[in-house]
Design a protein around this motif. Structure first.
Motif, PDB file in Angstrom:
ATOM      1  N   PHE A  52       0.856  -1.183   0.000  1.00  0.00           N
ATOM      2  CA  PHE A  52       0.000   0.000   0.000  1.00  0.00           C
ATOM      3  C   PHE A  52       0.897   1.241   0.000  1.00  0.00           C
ATOM      4  CE2 PHE A  52      -2.618  -3.405   1.568  1.00  0.00           C
ATOM      5  CZ  PHE A  52      -3.864  -3.145   1.008  1.00  0.00           C
ATOM      6  N   PRO A  53       0.332   2.435  -0.169  1.00  0.00           N
ATOM      7  CA  PRO A  53       1.184   3.635  -0.227  1.00  0.00           C
ATOM      8  C   PRO A  53       2.048   3.847   1.014  1.00  0.00           C
ATOM      9  CG  PRO A  53      -1.028   4.127  -1.020  1.00  0.00           C
ATOM     10  CD  PRO A  53      -1.079   2.742  -0.486  1.00  0.00           C
ATOM     11  N   GLU A  54       1.541   3.458   2.185  1.00  0.00           N
ATOM     12  CA  GLU A  54       2.269   3.599   3.440  1.00  0.00           C
ATOM     13  C   GLU A  54       1.881   2.427   4.334  1.00  0.00           C
ATOM     14  OE1 GLU A  54       4.368   6.006   4.233  1.00  0.00           O
ATOM     15  OE2 GLU A  54       3.965   7.577   2.756  1.00  0.00           O
ATOM     16  N   SER A  55       2.617   2.273   5.433  1.00  0.00           N
ATOM     17  CA  SER A  55       2.122   1.401   6.483  1.00  0.00           C
ATOM     18  C   SER A  55       0.789   1.963   6.999  1.00  0.00           C
ATOM     19  CB  SER A  55       3.137   1.299   7.620  1.00  0.00           C
ATOM     20  OG  SER A  55       4.294   0.604   7.189  1.00  0.00           O
ATOM     21  N   GLY A  72       1.545   8.597   7.237  1.00  0.00           N
ATOM     22  CA  GLY A  72       2.207   9.534   6.349  1.00  0.00           C
ATOM     23  C   GLY A  72       1.221  10.274   5.479  1.00  0.00           C
ATOM     24  N   GLY A  73       1.760  11.129   4.628  1.00  0.00           N
ATOM     25  CA  GLY A  73       0.947  11.943   3.743  1.00  0.00           C
ATOM     26  C   GLY A  73       1.832  12.898   2.966  1.00  0.00           C
ATOM     27  N   PRO A  74       1.241  13.732   2.113  1.00  0.00           N
ATOM     28  CA  PRO A  74       2.024  14.664   1.299  1.00  0.00           C
ATOM     29  C   PRO A  74       2.669  15.762   2.134  1.00  0.00           C
ATOM     30  CG  PRO A  74      -0.323  15.066   1.022  1.00  0.00           C
ATOM     31  CD  PRO A  74      -0.210  13.816   1.823  1.00  0.00           C
ATOM     32  N   ALA A  75       3.832  16.221   1.684  1.00  0.00           N
ATOM     33  CA  ALA A  75       4.579  17.276   2.377  1.00  0.00           C
ATOM     34  C   ALA A  75       4.215  18.644   1.822  1.00  0.00           C
ATOM     35  CB  ALA A  75       6.074  17.037   2.228  1.00  0.00           C
ATOM     36  N   TYR A  76       4.282  19.649   2.701  1.00  0.00           N
ATOM     37  CA  TYR A  76       4.021  21.047   2.336  1.00  0.00           C
ATOM     38  C   TYR A  76       5.107  21.915   2.963  1.00  0.00           C
ATOM     39  CZ  TYR A  76      -0.677  19.684   0.850  1.00  0.00           C
ATOM     40  OH  TYR A  76      -1.745  19.096   0.210  1.00  0.00           O
ATOM     41  N   PRO A  77       5.552  22.941   2.274  1.00  0.00           N
ATOM     42  CA  PRO A  77       6.583  23.798   2.862  1.00  0.00           C
ATOM     43  C   PRO A  77       6.065  24.679   3.993  1.00  0.00           C
ATOM     44  CG  PRO A  77       5.917  24.629   0.712  1.00  0.00           C
ATOM     45  CD  PRO A  77       5.265  23.296   0.871  1.00  0.00           C
ATOM     46  N   ASN A  78       4.766  24.959   3.998  1.00  0.00           N
ATOM     47  CA  ASN A  78       4.199  25.897   4.969  1.00  0.00           C
ATOM     48  C   ASN A  78       2.914  25.309   5.539  1.00  0.00           C
ATOM     49  OD1 ASN A  78       3.065  28.012   6.392  1.00  0.00           O
ATOM     50  ND2 ASN A  78       3.288  29.521   4.743  1.00  0.00           N
TER      51      ASN A  78
END
Length: 381
Positions: free
Chosen positions: A251-254, A272-278
């Protein structure tokens, strides 16, 4: 004239609330500043629960857990309120999956009780779960969950009862670090102290840049989902363990989960999930796609919730380091500034110990707890 304290803590989430508690235990005049309301939903510490466990894929975290359980029990005794609910914990996944194999190896070396179960044995003991025939399973009886919001507010209330000053809705606008003191400004007030502890979660990177330190901290947008099956009893805390599915190769993550308690619903989420700079750019609206991506796992391994409606979904932030180990250390140029950051979605369980460590680093320059994984130097050279 600025208001003067012995120590200032920025950020009243899990780590900052605990640091404030331990500073007051040491007799410090302490100010805790929180940009939002206490127990807010914007960061990483709000909610019904977070997993607490000894079963870890790194032996140093197992040892840190040995320090942590007694501290939680002491805090809950002082509060007169249960914070830790021990349900047992189940780790499972395909053979050869690196984090599962490392967890089994760490438990073998730990001296702690655990069992290795076949898929049939795991399903017989916990019929909520259906494991593939080739899966491995590890059961550790002392795992469970910490009541997250109650724990944060518990640390704060104990500190306030001893005289700590807590200001919510008070964002820090400037930090000026002197040779042996720190000046902190907000929109309406100025404060100074001999010690500063920064525990600002997803906002730590930007705050620390004011002190000349740029750390590789990435805010991640993670979605928590709480399922409401028609028959909830098998998924209640008294009948169901906390669990981690080591399935990042499938799967995409545990994937992990926590049983329902206090009307929470059965928690399930990707790690987990997508990262954002702010963090200000992160949408707080849950996505139906996130639940849809979990449904195949539910159908395969927890079929009783596969078709259940979602009671609630909400967004929680991780603040991730490149190696997913924490930062618990003094500032490389300012020994009177301590930093707790980058807890990478697995730090809450340790928060009472991390708060104690940050207090010790700020006041004594070092901590007796093993902090070798958590040094800033691994990123700054």
């Amino acid at each position: 004239m600025p208001q003067v304290f012995d120590a200032i803590v920025i950020g009243a989430g899990a780590m900052g609330s605990a640091a404030t508690y331990y500073l007051r235990q040491r007799g410090q005049r302490v100010l805790l500043l929180e940009q939002f309301a206490l127990d807010h939903r914007q960061g990483s510490s709000y909610g019904h629960s977070r997993i607490i466990r000894y079963a870890y894929d790194h032996p140093e975290y197992v040892e840190l857990a040995k320090d942590t359980f007694p501290l939680w029990f002491d805090v809950q005794d002082k509060l007169g309120e249960q914070l830790v609910v021990q349900t047992g914990g189940l780790d499972f996944g395909p053979p050869g999956e690196a984090s599962l194999e490392a967890t089994i190896a760490a438990m073998r070396a730990s001296g702690l009780p655990y069992e290795l179960l076949t898929p049939a044995e795991a399903s017989a003991r916990f019929p909520q779960f259906r494991l593939a025939d080739d899966f491995k399973a590890l059961y550790q009886p002392e795992s469970g969950f910490v009541k997250a919001s109650k724990a944060v507010l518990g640390h704060i209330n104990l500190a306030k009862a001893k005289g700590a000053v807590v200001k919510e809705g008070t964002a820090v606008t400037a930090i000026d670090v002197g040779s042996n003191s720190v000046a902190v400004s907000t929109a309406n007030e100025a404060y100074s102290a001999g010690r500063l502890i920064v525990t600002a979660g997803a906002w730590a990177k930007r705050l620390l840049q004011q002190t000349g330190l740029d750390l590789p901290l990435a805010p991640l947008r993670c979605q928590l989902n709480f399922m409401a099956p028609t028959e909830m009893a098998p998924y209640q805390a008294e009948n169901c363990p906390v669990w981690i599915a080591h399935v990042a190769g499938l799967f995409p993550e545990s994937i992990y989960g926590i049983p329902s308690h206090g009307g929470s619903g059965f928690k399930i989420a990707f790690h987990g999930g997508p990262a954002y700079p702010n963090p200000a750019e992160i949408s707080r609206e849950p996505d139906e796609e996130n639940v849809a991506a979990l449904r195949p796992f539910m159908r395969a391994h927890i079929p009783g919730i596969a078709g259940a409606p979602v009671r609630e979904s909400r967004i929680c932030l991780y603040t991730q380091t490149p190696d997913e180990h924490f930062i618990v250390d003094k500032h490389p140029e300012h020994a009177h500034v301590a930093i707790g950051a980058g807890f990478s979605g697995h730090g809450f369980k340790f928060s009472t110990t991390v708060g104690k460590m940050l207090c010790e680093i700020a006041l004594d320059g070092d901590t007796p707890h093993n902090d070798s994984l958590f040094k800033i130097a691994r990123f700054t050279g």
